[in-house]
Scaffold this motif. Structure first.
Motif, mmCIF file in Angstrom:
data_model
loop_
_atom_site.group_PDB
_atom_site.id
_atom_site.type_symbol
_atom_site.label_atom_id
_atom_site.label_comp_id
_atom_site.label_asym_id
_atom_site.label_seq_id
_atom_site.Cartn_x
_atom_site.Cartn_y
_atom_site.Cartn_z
ATOM 1 N N VAL A 149 1.081 -1.486 0.254
ATOM 2 C CA VAL A 149 -0.070 0.096 -0.138
ATOM 3 C C VAL A 149 0.707 1.076 -0.154
ATOM 4 N N ARG A 150 0.529 2.066 -0.579
ATOM 5 C CA ARG A 150 1.677 3.801 -0.733
ATOM 6 C C ARG A 150 0.817 4.040 -0.349
ATOM 7 N N HIS A 151 1.954 4.699 0.824
ATOM 8 C CA HIS A 151 2.628 5.615 1.806
ATOM 9 C C HIS A 151 3.083 6.429 1.768
ATOM 10 N N PRO A 152 2.079 8.415 1.823
ATOM 11 C CA PRO A 152 0.875 8.520 2.235
ATOM 12 C C PRO A 152 -0.523 8.124 1.366
ATOM 13 N N PHE A 153 -1.389 7.919 1.752
ATOM 14 C CA PHE A 153 -2.060 7.167 0.789
ATOM 15 C C PHE A 153 -2.578 8.653 -0.158
ATOM 16 N N PRO A 154 -2.188 8.118 -1.845
ATOM 17 C CA PRO A 154 -2.992 9.110 -2.645
ATOM 18 C C PRO A 154 -4.375 10.148 -2.508
ATOM 19 N N PRO A 155 -4.434 11.538 -2.793
ATOM 20 C CA PRO A 155 -5.627 11.647 -2.934
ATOM 21 C C PRO A 155 -6.413 11.480 -4.209
ATOM 22 N N TYR A 156 -6.365 10.192 -4.601
ATOM 23 C CA TYR A 156 -7.770 9.689 -5.303
ATOM 24 C C TYR A 156 -8.202 8.637 -4.711
ATOM 25 N N ALA A 157 -9.075 9.448 -3.555
ATOM 26 C CA ALA A 157 -9.430 7.854 -2.707
ATOM 27 C C ALA A 157 -10.877 7.142 -3.123
ATOM 28 N N SER A 158 -11.584 8.202 -3.602
ATOM 29 C CA SER A 158 -12.962 8.350 -4.235
ATOM 30 C C SER A 158 -13.261 6.432 -4.885
ATOM 31 N N MET A 180 -12.039 16.860 -1.664
ATOM 32 C CA MET A 180 -10.549 16.788 -1.142
ATOM 33 C C MET A 180 -10.065 16.181 -1.386
ATOM 34 N N VAL A 181 -10.785 14.617 -2.100
ATOM 35 C CA VAL A 181 -9.627 13.200 -1.732
ATOM 36 C C VAL A 181 -10.608 12.055 -3.376
ATOM 37 N N THR A 182 -11.081 13.263 -3.562
ATOM 38 C CA THR A 182 -11.683 13.004 -5.492
ATOM 39 C C THR A 182 -10.681 13.615 -6.531
ATOM 40 N N HIS A 183 -10.631 14.121 -6.297
ATOM 41 C CA HIS A 183 -9.458 14.797 -7.902
ATOM 42 C C HIS A 183 -9.096 16.289 -7.876
#
Length: 547
Positions: free
Chosen positions: A67-76, A179-182
């Motif tokens: 798992v990538r850290h930090p988790f990317p801001p494309y999480a939705s 913010m966590v979509t695109h």
């Protein structure tokens, strides 16, 4: 009494909300009727979500990843699919999420256009051709969902301008999801809100600046929160690519020509002359031209009256974006189609701008309903003729039986994109990653999958798994890494590493390329290590003889 009842029945029959609900329902029901959702990047997203789910549950199947850290801001997108995959089959989860994206876009458009003025709900009725647009069919789920959330945020922004802080909680909640979509819609939200405050200050505050501040202080606070929210997706920016991106800012005449042919909006080949595709295009052209004409007149009237509203801001922003697009680069932060995606935004923006016009009269309302029905019918007719066959092909690929417990590679022929564009008359390639779906079903590890080196992907290669790392220099030249080999042999050490790690290979290509087999993709010595079956419609399965 009879006349009053007839008038009430006619008003309910011509309700824009009723007809918009029917349009959205028709699009979603058609979408759910497909065997799978036939997007270009969707199959690879499904594979990554499957891997992510395995890692989060601490299964050892995909030890080559982490798992990538930090988790990317494309999480939705990935977060929603992770939830849906536990209650629905994979193909149904993706279709349901696609419906969520369509509903978010349609509802966000309706809310923002309604807040913009009395004609907004009527213009939103005509949005069917935009709902199944090119970005969605490319598999840019986060981007299209982000556009819908952007529109919702602008609806709450307009409400704050009238009622103060009552709409602030809804704005903040939607902003957090955006913010966590695109990041692109989030940055555009900053631009729109900042431009709106600037224009209102320019036209209203000269005489009474204190009154301007009292009226807009809640919006100013919301803008500050939006700027702070943009700091999170900024973590995913590859700053080493900034200078190369800036160098690409220049006039691109070919982009101007293709955008005029609806590239970036229509999911069909811009050169196709099929009647149903032309009918769909006619809806898009008429919608944009009509909305901009009406929105322009309303913006000019408001400016002259010193009554600048958000619709005026959106019209100005639409004109500025249209002028800027031919100069913007398409490759930003390692991802293609930046400016092409922005073309799509012109249509929702034009609809919101047209909302400031006067409400249509009874006869015009009937014309809006008739136009909405026609646009929806033409959109679904073209989709049925061209997108459903693509869904059937993708669904057939999912049933491919792979060798159990082995790693494998997916190779793409150089001519596959052009073949799909002219053979299937599509502006996207639903077959590009379709052969990854058997990897999902049989828990196989796909070597050198695309985008793995980019920060936007929620998983990365684990230490000690060098065969999973794609070659970024090949990506820059448009050829990409080992899992995507468009007609060019890999560097010798890379090719040998891939062949050594692969128990099988799938070649997705055109019929002439399939006839050559792996000899058209690998060196003669490496290709000889595999035994290939009979070519299928668009793919070929080859297994290593020594395994």
């Amino acid at each position: 009494m009879h006349s009053s009842g007839s008038t009430g029945s006619r008003a309910r029959l011509l309700s824009p909300d009723l007809w918009l609900a029917l349009v959205l329902a028709a699009v979603c029901l058609w979408l759910l009727s497909l065997p799978v959702f036939p997007s270009q990047d969707g199959p690879m997203h499904r594979y990554y979500v499957h891997v992510l789910d395995s890692l989060l549950q601490h299964r050892s199947t995909y030890a080559a990843y982490q798992v990538r850290h930090p988790f990317p801001p494309y999480a939705s997108h990935y977060g929603a699919l992770l939830v849906l995959f536990h209650v629905l089959p994979y193909e149904w989860a993706e279709k349901v999420f696609a419906c969520v994206v369509v509903l978010a876009l349609g509802w966000g458009l309706r809310r923002s256009a309604q807040e913009a003025g009395p004609a907004g709900r009527w213009w939103a009725l005509l949005s069917a051709p935009v709902l199944l647009g090119w970005p969605l069919m490319m598999g840019f789920f986060n981007f299209v969902l982000g556009v819908g959330l952007l529109l919702l945020c602008t609806a709450f922004w307009q409400s704050m301008g009238r009622s103060g802080q009552k709409a602030l909680p809804a704005f903040v909640a939607t902003l957090l999801l955006l913010m966590v979509t695109h990041p692109i819609p989030l940055l555009l939200l900053i631009v729109l809100c900042g431009l709106d405050l600037g224009l209102s200050l320019l036209r209203r505050a000269a005489a009474a600046p204190q009154g301007w501040w009292r009226r807009h202080r809640v919006q100013a606070a919301a803008l500050l929160l939006t700027v702070l929210a943009a700091l999170f997706p900024a973590m995913a920016v590859d700053r080493s690519q900034t200078s190369s991106t800036v160098q690409l800012i220049r006039f691109h005449p070919e982009f101007l020509r293709t955008s005029l042919l609806l590239a970036g909006v229509s999911p069909y080949n811009s050169r196709s002359l099929h009647p149903s595709i032309n009918g769909y295009r006619l809806c898009l052209y008429a919608l944009f031209a009509g909305a901009m004409w009406v929105g322009g007149k309303a913006a000019l009237r408001a400016w002259r009256a010193r009554q600048v509203n958000f619709a005026t801001t959106v019209f100005a922003a639409t004109v500025l974006l249209a002028l800027a697009l031919p100069f913007l680069p398409n490759l930003v932060n390692g991802s293609d189609y930046f400016s092409t995606r922005l073309v799509f935004l012109l249509w929702p923006a034009a609809i919101v701008a047209a909302g400031a016009a006067e409400a249509p009269g009874p006869r015009a309302r009937g014309l809006f309903v008739a136009a909405a029905i026609a646009c929806c019918a033409l959109t679904l007719l073209a989709a049925q003729l061209f997108l459903r066959p693509a869904a059937l092909q993708v669904h057939a690929a999912e049933g491919l039986s792979l060798p159990a417990g082995q790693r494998g590679a997916l190779l793409l022929g150089a001519d596959l994109d052009d073949y799909e564009r002219f053979h299937a008359q599509l502006a996207f390639n639903p077959l590009k990653w379709a052969a990854i779906l058997p990897f999902v079903r049989q828990d196989s590890v796909a070597l050198d999958t695309p985008w793995l080196d980019l920060k936007i992907v929620p998983i990365a290669a684990a230490p000690g798994s060098p065969e999973l790392g794609s070659d970024i220099s090949l990506t820059r030249s448009g050829r990409t890494g080992a899992a995507l080999v468009p007609g060019h042999s890999l560097p010798g050490d890379r090719e040998a590493q891939l062949v050594q790690a692969s128990g099988f290979m799938i070649l997705a290509a055109t019929p002439p390329e399939l006839a050559q087999g792996l000899h058209g993709q690998l060196s003669a010595d490496e290709a000889a290590k595999y035994t290939c079956g009979a070519p299928q419609d668009w793919y070929l399965l080859c297994t290593s003889g020594g395994r």
